[in-house]
Design an enzyme around this catalytic site. Structure first.
Site, PDB file in Angstrom:
ATOM      1  CE  LYS A  76      -3.907   2.101   2.541  1.00  0.00           C
ATOM      2  NZ  LYS A  76      -4.848   1.955   3.667  1.00  0.00           N
ATOM      3  CB  SER A 151      -8.193   3.983   2.728  1.00  0.00           C
ATOM      4  OG  SER A 151      -7.377   3.321   3.683  1.00  0.00           O
ATOM      5  CB  SER A 175      -8.707   1.098   5.535  1.00  0.00           C
ATOM      6  OG  SER A 175      -9.408   2.280   5.334  1.00  0.00           O
TER       7      SER A 175
HETATM    8  N1  GLN Z   1     -13.323   4.665   6.058  1.00  0.00           N
HETATM    9  C1  GLN Z   1     -12.770   5.139   7.297  1.00  0.00           C
HETATM   10  C2  GLN Z   1     -12.352   6.568   7.147  1.00  0.00           C
HETATM   11  O1  GLN Z   1     -12.629   7.131   6.151  1.00  0.00           O
HETATM   12  C3  GLN Z   1     -11.633   4.271   7.711  1.00  0.00           C
HETATM   13  C4  GLN Z   1     -10.412   4.497   6.904  1.00  0.00           C
HETATM   14  C5  GLN Z   1      -9.252   3.630   7.342  1.00  0.00           C
HETATM   15  O2  GLN Z   1      -9.425   2.628   8.014  1.00  0.00           O
HETATM   16  N2  GLN Z   1      -8.065   4.071   6.989  1.00  0.00           N
HETATM   17  O3  GLN Z   1     -11.760   7.140   7.980  1.00  0.00           O
END
Ligand code: GLN
Length: 483
Positions: A76, A151, A175
Site C-alpha cells: 500500500k 482505503s 480499511s
Molecule cells: N473509512 C474510514 C475513514 O474514512 C476508515 C479508513 C481507514 O481505516 N483508513 O476514515
C-alpha cells in the site's frame, strides 16, 4: 501460477519450477495488461522489483530462504519504501521519494520478498471507496463500474484481480476489512501494537494498524509471521514473544463459541448480506461451533466517536505537511504564512480538508471537553463491551460491511452515507482488537460479501484457524473475477 497461494508459490520457487525473476515478470506483465482498467497501482518500478527478484534467486542457490522469499508482494502506498515514490494517495506527496524503509517494508525485504509496486489508496487513507485518491478511483475487478472499498482499495483490487500474490493494507476504521469484503478477498487487522507503525504515514495514530490482505487465511498467517514483531522505533509497538501464526490453522472448531452481537444483525444490513452471513454461520455450526447471543450496547456510538477522534488525530498528524521540508509547495506565494496556506490548499483534497477542519474544531479551546474528551470516554465504554462479551464467547462474527460494493460516484456527495459503510468495523479499532474479513458468498449484482471475525486481544492465531477451517469447507475464497 497467478491463482496459486503463497504456500504453493513458495514450494514452486524452492523446487526451482519457476524463478523469482520469471514470477515477478509474469505479474508485471499482468499488471501492464489490467492496471489501465483497474487503476490498482500508483507506482511500478520494474527495475527495482526485478533486482530484488534476482537477489532472491541467488538466495535459493545459497539455501537461506523463508516462506516468502522470491514472492512478489504489493505494498500500500502508505508505507515508506527506500527509493520508491511514496504518495499516500495525495498530491501533497506527489514527488516524495522515501529515503528510508518502514518497519513493515524492511521485514518483507529481510524475508526476501519482492516489492512488486505501490498500490492506490484513498488520500491519506481517508475514505471507504477509494474515490478520494489524487491518482483517480480504483475499480472493483468484479464490476468496474463499482468501488473496491477503501482505503486499501488498490491492494484489494490487485489481490482479487491476481495482479500480485498478496499485499499489505492498513486499517484505521475498517480499511483492510471493508475493501477485502467488497473485493472478495481475505484481510486481517491485527491487535493494535502487534505490527510496527514506523514509516507508515500516520492518519490517526491511536487507531492505525497495518495488516495482510491475500487470497486465504493461510496466506495471511504467513504474512503475519513476517509483519508482526516488536520495533523500538514505534512507541506503541508491543514487546511480545515471536509467534508462529500458522500454528493453530488445522485445529478442529468443535466447541468454538461464536458470539453474534444483536446490534450487528439489526436494521441497516442489506438482506443479501444477511443471507450470506447467516449461511456462513450455519456452516460454522456444521463445523462444530456453538452460537452465543451477545450484545455490544455502545457499538452504535462507534461512528460518531470515530469521527471525532480520527479527525482530531489527523489534524495534528497532517500539520507536518507544510510545503517546507518535503512534498508539494505552491509555485507562487507571498510571505511564509501564504506559502503554508497555498501549499496546503492546493496539496490536500476535499476529504482531507474536511477532516482537518473537523479535527481542529473538536480540539479547539472551549470544545475540547464537549467533543474530544467525551469521545474518549465513550471509546472506553465501547472497549468494555467487548471485554464483557469475551467472557461468553471465543470469537465474534457478523457482517463486515452493510452492503456489497456500491457504484462509483454513488455516495460521493454524502460524506455521512460514506462514513456509515464502516458501521461494523470501527468499534474494533476503537477497542484495539484484531478483526478480519473473509469471503462468504455473493449478494446483489453478484458482488462478494465478507464475513467479519473479531477476536480477543492477541487472538490472531485462533482467528486464522477459524477462517482457515471455513475455507477448507467452502470455496468462496477461491472464486476470482473474470477479467
Ligand atoms: N473509512 C474510514 C475513514 O474514512 C476508515 C479508513 C481507514 O481505516 N483508513 O476514515
Amino acid at each position: 501460477m497467478i491463482h496459486s497461494s503463497l504456500t504453493q508459490l513458495g514450494a514452486a520457487l524452492r523446487a526451482k519450477k519457476i524463478s523469482s525473476v520469471e514470477l515477478t515478470q509474469s505479474y508485471l506483465d499482468r499488471i501492464n495488461q489490467l492496471n489501465p482498467q483497474l487503476n490498482a497501482f500508483i507506482t511500478l518500478n520494474p527495475e527495482m522489483s526485478l533486482a530484488q527478484a534476482r537477489e532472491a534467486d541467488t538466495r535459493f542457490a545459497s539455501g537461506k530462504v523463508g516462506a516468502l522469499t522470491g514472492i512478489p508482494i504489493a505494498q500500500k502506498d502508505i508505507f515508506c519504501a527506500k527509493g520508491w515514490l511514496t504518495t499516500c494517495g495525495s498530491k501533497m506527496l506527489h514527488n516524495f521519494v522515501s529515503p528510508y524503509d518502514a518497519h513493515v517494508i524492511s521485514q518483507f525485504n529481510n524475508a526476501g520478498a519482492v516489492n512488486l509496486g505501490k498500490t492506490n489508496m484513498d488520500e491519506f487513507a481517508m475514505g471507504s471507496s477509494n474515490e478520494t485518491s489524487h491518482y483517480g478511483a480504483v475499480k472493483n475487478p468484479w464490476d468496474t463500474a463499482r468501488v473496491p472499498g477503501g482505503s486499501s482499495g488498490g491492494t484489494a483490487a490487485a489481490v482479487a484481480a491476481r495482479l500480485c500474490a498478496a499485499a499489505t493494507g492498513t486499517d484505521t476504521g475498517g480499511s483492510i476489512r471493508q475493501p477485502a469484503a467488497l473485493c472478495g478477498i481475505s484481510g486481517l487487522k491485527p491487535t493494535y501494537g502487534v505490527v510496527s507503525r514506523y514509516g507508515m504515514i500516520a492518519f490517526a495514530s491511536s487507531l492505525d494498524q497495518a495488516g495482510p490482505m491475500g487470497r486465504n487465511a493461510e496466506d495471511l498467517a504467513l504474512m503475519m509471521n513476517v509483519m508482526a514483531g516488536f520495533d523500538e522505533r514505534d512507541s506503541t509497538s508491543l514487546q511480545r514473544d515471536k509467534e508462529d501464526y500458522t500454528r493453530d490453522l488445522n485445529k478442529p472448531l468443535t466447541g468454538l463459541r461464536i458470539g453474534l452481537p444483536k446490534e450487528f444483525f439489526a436494521e441497516g444490513m442489506g438482506a443479501d448480506v444477511a443471507k450470506a452471513v447467516e449461511a456462513a454461520i450455519a456452516e460454522y455450526k456444521k463445523l462444530g461451533a456453538v452460537i452465543v447471543d451477545i450484545s455490544l450496547p455502545n457499538s452504535k456510538l462507534s461512528v460518531p466517536v470515530y469521527y471525532v477522534l480520527a479527525p482530531a488525530e489527523a489534524s495534528s498528524n497532517l500539520s507536518r505537511f507544510d510545503g517546507v521540508r518535503y512534498g508539494y509547495r505552491a509555485p507562487e506565494y507571498g510571505d511564509l504564512a501564504d506559502m503554508y496556506e497555498k501549499s496546503r490548499a492546493q496539496g490536500f483534497g476535499a476529504e482531507v480538508k474536511r477532516r482537518i477542519m473537523i479535527g481542529t474544531y473538536v480540539l479547539s479551546h472551549g470544545y475540547y471537553d464537549a467533543y474530544y474528551l467525551q469521545a474518549q470516554k465513550i471509546r472506553r465504554l465501547i472497549a468494555q463491551d467487548f471485554t464483557e462479551a469475551y467472557k461468553q464467547c471465543d470469537v465474534i462474527m457478523g457482517p463486515t460491511s452493510p452492503s456489497t460494493a456500491f457504484q462509483l460516484g454513488e455516495k460521493g456527495d454524502d460524506p455521512v452515507q460514506m462514513y456509515l459503510s464502516d458501521i461494523y468495523t470501527i468499534a474494533v479499532n476503537l477497542a484495539g482488537l484484531p478483526g478480519m474479513s473473509i469471503p462468504c458468498g455473493f449478494g446483489a449484482n453478484d458482488m462478494p460479501v465478507g464475513l467479519q471475525i473479531i477476536g480477543n486481544y492477541f487472538d490472531e492465531a485462533r482467528m486464522l484457524n477459524v477462517a482457515h477451517q471455513f475455507q477448507l469447507a467452502t470455496d468462496w475464497h477461491s472464486r476470482a473475477p473474470k477479467l
